[in-house]
Design a protein around this motif. Sequence first.
Motif, PDB file in Angstrom:
ATOM      1  N   GLU A 158       0.827  -1.205   0.000  1.00 33.28           N
ATOM      2  CA  GLU A 158       0.000   0.000   0.000  1.00 33.28           C
ATOM      3  C   GLU A 158       0.861   1.255   0.000  1.00 33.28           C
ATOM      4  OE1 GLU A 158      -4.097  -1.290   2.335  1.00 33.28           O
ATOM      5  OE2 GLU A 158      -2.299  -0.825   3.511  1.00 33.28           O
ATOM      6  N   THR A 159       1.935   1.207   0.769  1.00 34.74           N
ATOM      7  CA  THR A 159       2.853   2.353   0.827  1.00 34.74           C
ATOM      8  C   THR A 159       3.510   2.585  -0.533  1.00 34.74           C
ATOM      9  OG1 THR A 159       3.311   1.926   3.168  1.00 34.74           O
ATOM     10  CG2 THR A 159       4.889   3.303   1.977  1.00 34.74           C
ATOM     11  N   GLU A 160       3.921   1.510  -1.193  1.00 38.23           N
ATOM     12  CA  GLU A 160       4.540   1.619  -2.521  1.00 38.23           C
ATOM     13  C   GLU A 160       3.569   2.242  -3.529  1.00 38.23           C
ATOM     14  OE1 GLU A 160       7.584  -2.244  -2.456  1.00 38.23           O
ATOM     15  OE2 GLU A 160       5.533  -2.473  -3.185  1.00 38.23           O
ATOM     16  N   VAL A 161       2.336   1.756  -3.521  1.00 39.09           N
ATOM     17  CA  VAL A 161       1.328   2.271  -4.451  1.00 39.09           C
ATOM     18  C   VAL A 161       1.047   3.744  -4.164  1.00 39.09           C
ATOM     19  CG1 VAL A 161      -1.083   2.103  -5.183  1.00 39.09           C
ATOM     20  CG2 VAL A 161       0.261   0.015  -4.838  1.00 39.09           C
ATOM     21  N   LEU A 162       0.907   4.082  -2.894  1.00 38.16           N
ATOM     22  CA  LEU A 162       0.612   5.462  -2.503  1.00 38.16           C
ATOM     23  C   LEU A 162       1.722   6.413  -2.944  1.00 38.16           C
ATOM     24  CD1 LEU A 162      -1.114   7.551  -1.081  1.00 38.16           C
ATOM     25  CD2 LEU A 162      -0.088   6.854   1.093  1.00 38.16           C
ATOM     26  N   LYS A 163       2.971   6.008  -2.740  1.00 39.47           N
ATOM     27  CA  LYS A 163       4.104   6.842  -3.155  1.00 39.47           C
ATOM     28  C   LYS A 163       4.076   7.097  -4.659  1.00 39.47           C
ATOM     29  CE  LYS A 163       7.589   5.710   0.346  1.00 39.47           C
ATOM     30  NZ  LYS A 163       8.907   5.042   0.567  1.00 39.47           N
ATOM     31  N   LEU A 164       3.826   6.059  -5.432  1.00 44.49           N
ATOM     32  CA  LEU A 164       3.817   6.188  -6.888  1.00 44.49           C
ATOM     33  C   LEU A 164       2.638   7.043  -7.363  1.00 44.49           C
ATOM     34  CD1 LEU A 164       4.893   2.562  -7.849  1.00 44.49           C
ATOM     35  CD2 LEU A 164       6.258   4.646  -8.065  1.00 44.49           C
ATOM     36  N   ILE A 165       1.507   6.929  -6.685  1.00 42.81           N
ATOM     37  CA  ILE A 165       0.364   7.790  -7.016  1.00 42.81           C
ATOM     38  C   ILE A 165       0.740   9.251  -6.763  1.00 42.81           C
ATOM     39  CG2 ILE A 165      -1.950   8.502  -6.259  1.00 42.81           C
ATOM     40  CD1 ILE A 165      -2.568   5.526  -5.743  1.00 42.81           C
ATOM     41  N   ALA A 166       1.362   9.505  -5.618  1.00 38.46           N
ATOM     42  CA  ALA A 166       1.756  10.871  -5.256  1.00 38.46           C
ATOM     43  C   ALA A 166       2.803  11.436  -6.212  1.00 38.46           C
ATOM     44  CB  ALA A 166       2.278  10.902  -3.820  1.00 38.46           C
ATOM     45  N   LEU A 167       3.588  10.548  -6.807  1.00 35.85           N
ATOM     46  CA  LEU A 167       4.607  10.969  -7.780  1.00 35.85           C
ATOM     47  C   LEU A 167       4.035  11.076  -9.195  1.00 35.85           C
ATOM     48  CD1 LEU A 167       7.632   8.871  -6.452  1.00 35.85           C
ATOM     49  CD2 LEU A 167       7.376  11.361  -6.364  1.00 35.85           C
ATOM     50  N   GLU A 168       2.696  10.959  -9.299  1.00 41.87           N
ATOM     51  CA  GLU A 168       1.959  11.171 -10.545  1.00 41.87           C
ATOM     52  C   GLU A 168       2.162  10.090 -11.594  1.00 41.87           C
ATOM     53  OE1 GLU A 168       2.422  15.141 -12.048  1.00 41.87           O
ATOM     54  OE2 GLU A 168       2.036  16.075 -10.105  1.00 41.87           O
ATOM     55  N   THR A 170       0.871   6.944 -13.670  1.00 42.83           N
ATOM     56  CA  THR A 170      -0.457   6.486 -14.064  1.00 42.83           C
ATOM     57  C   THR A 170      -0.698   5.088 -13.500  1.00 42.83           C
ATOM     58  OG1 THR A 170       0.295   5.403 -16.093  1.00 42.83           O
ATOM     59  CG2 THR A 170      -0.248   7.764 -16.236  1.00 42.83           C
ATOM     60  N   THR A 171      -1.965   4.657 -13.538  1.00 43.36           N
ATOM     61  CA  THR A 171      -2.310   3.319 -13.033  1.00 43.36           C
ATOM     62  C   THR A 171      -1.530   2.252 -13.785  1.00 43.36           C
ATOM     63  OG1 THR A 171      -4.542   4.078 -12.472  1.00 43.36           O
ATOM     64  CG2 THR A 171      -4.207   1.701 -12.646  1.00 43.36           C
ATOM     65  N   GLN A 172      -1.429   2.391 -15.101  1.00 42.40           N
ATOM     66  CA  GLN A 172      -0.706   1.407 -15.902  1.00 42.40           C
ATOM     67  C   GLN A 172       0.784   1.409 -15.571  1.00 42.40           C
ATOM     68  OE1 GLN A 172      -2.179  -0.912 -18.270  1.00 42.40           O
ATOM     69  NE2 GLN A 172      -0.186  -1.738 -17.650  1.00 42.40           N
ATOM     70  N   GLU A 173       1.359   2.589 -15.382  1.00 45.92           N
ATOM     71  CA  GLU A 173       2.787   2.690 -15.046  1.00 45.92           C
ATOM     72  C   GLU A 173       3.075   2.057 -13.689  1.00 45.92           C
ATOM     73  OE1 GLU A 173       3.992   6.817 -17.433  1.00 45.92           O
ATOM     74  OE2 GLU A 173       3.198   6.910 -15.389  1.00 45.92           O
ATOM     75  N   ILE A 174       2.169   2.265 -12.732  1.00 42.06           N
ATOM     76  CA  ILE A 174       2.345   1.656 -11.410  1.00 42.06           C
ATOM     77  C   ILE A 174       2.258   0.132 -11.523  1.00 42.06           C
ATOM     78  CG2 ILE A 174       1.398   1.453  -9.066  1.00 42.06           C
ATOM     79  CD1 ILE A 174       0.331   4.322  -9.399  1.00 42.06           C
ATOM     80  N   GLU A 186      -5.924  -0.510  -9.327  1.00 40.34           N
ATOM     81  CA  GLU A 186      -7.163   0.256  -9.133  1.00 40.34           C
ATOM     82  C   GLU A 186      -7.823  -0.123  -7.806  1.00 40.34           C
ATOM     83  OE1 GLU A 186      -9.290  -0.680 -12.687  1.00 40.34           O
ATOM     84  OE2 GLU A 186      -8.379   0.953 -13.847  1.00 40.34           O
ATOM     85  N   SER A 187      -7.743  -1.395  -7.443  1.00 39.02           N
ATOM     86  CA  SER A 187      -8.299  -1.849  -6.167  1.00 39.02           C
ATOM     87  C   SER A 187      -7.532  -1.238  -4.994  1.00 39.02           C
ATOM     88  CB  SER A 187      -8.242  -3.378  -6.066  1.00 39.02           C
ATOM     89  OG  SER A 187      -9.074  -3.979  -7.033  1.00 39.02           O
ATOM     90  N   TYR A 188      -6.186  -1.216  -5.121  1.00 41.38           N
ATOM     91  CA  TYR A 188      -5.369  -0.584  -4.084  1.00 41.38           C
ATOM     92  C   TYR A 188      -5.745   0.887  -3.930  1.00 41.38           C
ATOM     93  CZ  TYR A 188      -1.959  -4.250  -2.938  1.00 41.38           C
ATOM     94  OH  TYR A 188      -1.351  -5.388  -2.451  1.00 41.38           O
ATOM     95  N   ARG A 189      -5.919   1.564  -5.076  1.00 35.72           N
ATOM     96  CA  ARG A 189      -6.250   2.994  -5.051  1.00 35.72           C
ATOM     97  C   ARG A 189      -7.575   3.233  -4.322  1.00 35.72           C
ATOM     98  NH1 ARG A 189      -9.371   5.436  -8.504  1.00 35.72           N
ATOM     99  NH2 ARG A 189      -9.053   3.891 -10.146  1.00 35.72           N
ATOM    100  N   ASN A 200     -10.183  11.748  -3.139  1.00 40.86           N
ATOM    101  CA  ASN A 200      -9.683  11.545  -4.487  1.00 40.86           C
ATOM    102  C   ASN A 200      -8.156  11.403  -4.481  1.00 40.86           C
ATOM    103  OD1 ASN A 200      -8.824  14.208  -4.022  1.00 40.86           O
ATOM    104  ND2 ASN A 200     -10.700  15.031  -4.932  1.00 40.86           N
ATOM    105  N   LEU A 201      -7.582  11.399  -5.704  1.00 41.62           N
ATOM    106  CA  LEU A 201      -6.125  11.246  -5.829  1.00 41.62           C
ATOM    107  C   LEU A 201      -5.371  12.413  -5.204  1.00 41.62           C
ATOM    108  CD1 LEU A 201      -5.756   9.856  -9.482  1.00 41.62           C
ATOM    109  CD2 LEU A 201      -5.750   8.591  -7.328  1.00 41.62           C
ATOM    110  N   ALA A 202      -5.959  13.602  -5.285  1.00 39.00           N
ATOM    111  CA  ALA A 202      -5.312  14.775  -4.672  1.00 39.00           C
ATOM    112  C   ALA A 202      -5.197  14.578  -3.155  1.00 39.00           C
ATOM    113  CB  ALA A 202      -6.109  16.036  -4.975  1.00 39.00           C
ATOM    114  N   GLY A 203      -6.242  13.963  -2.578  1.00 45.38           N
ATOM    115  CA  GLY A 203      -6.207  13.680  -1.142  1.00 45.38           C
ATOM    116  C   GLY A 203      -5.132  12.672  -0.784  1.00 45.38           C
ATOM    117  N   LEU A 204      -4.962  11.669  -1.639  1.00 50.45           N
ATOM    118  CA  LEU A 204      -3.900  10.680  -1.416  1.00 50.45           C
ATOM    119  C   LEU A 204      -2.523  11.341  -1.484  1.00 50.45           C
ATOM    120  CD1 LEU A 204      -5.141   7.602  -3.512  1.00 50.45           C
ATOM    121  CD2 LEU A 204      -5.215   7.879  -1.023  1.00 50.45           C
TER     122      LEU A 204
END
Length: 215
Positions: A158-168, A170-174, A186-189, A200-204
């Motif tokens: 979860e931490t790995e996914v969150l970091k990558l989301i925050a670094l912008e 995309t879902t496919q890139e992650i 998408e389920s993790y998100r 939303n993603l901004a909140g993450l």
Amino acid sequence: MSTPYSIIIADDHSMFLDGLTSILANETSIKIILTAKTGTQVIKYLRINSEEKIDLVITDINMPEMDGVELNAAIKEEFPKVKTLVVSMLEDAKKIKVLTEANANGYISKNAEKTELLKAIKSILHGENYFSPRIKQVLMEAMFSDKLEPEISLSKRETEVLKLIALEFTTQEIADQLFLSKHTIESYRKNLISKLGVRNLAGLTRYAVEKGMLD
């Protein structure tokens, strides 16, 4: 006659620099050595004039190139004998906490009266720390709030996914980077949004930044 204290003022607002310079002009025990608009200028001056005794650096937080938090940390690391006083409009508990942990000698608001400003400066020059009552209140409220707020535990994935989301990313890139399916990401998100109580993603992203995950 005793030697006046030597101080440096750093702030990118000319009006504040002029105002503080004017206030201190009548203080015979204080001599302004430098007024700077960036923290970088202050550090450069201290390095070049390392033999010169500087007693106090007064700094804002928001400045270009090097902000007040970075400036305080650099001063305390390279020039530990130099005292620091932060004068800022910001009442951000996290930044205040970082500054206190990095041994800043004082913090007051730019809205402070002239008498409190002089009290803070003179207290620090005489070997005491000075944090205004308002700043102490902000810190206490934050500490109380932290105790009430339950700590959310995230798994390593979860931490790995969150970091990558925050670094912008995309879902496919992650998905590609973590060798997982797009559907799994998408389920993790969705789970992270629910677990962290954001919308939303901004909140993450904001959560990741506030928790220092991108440092």
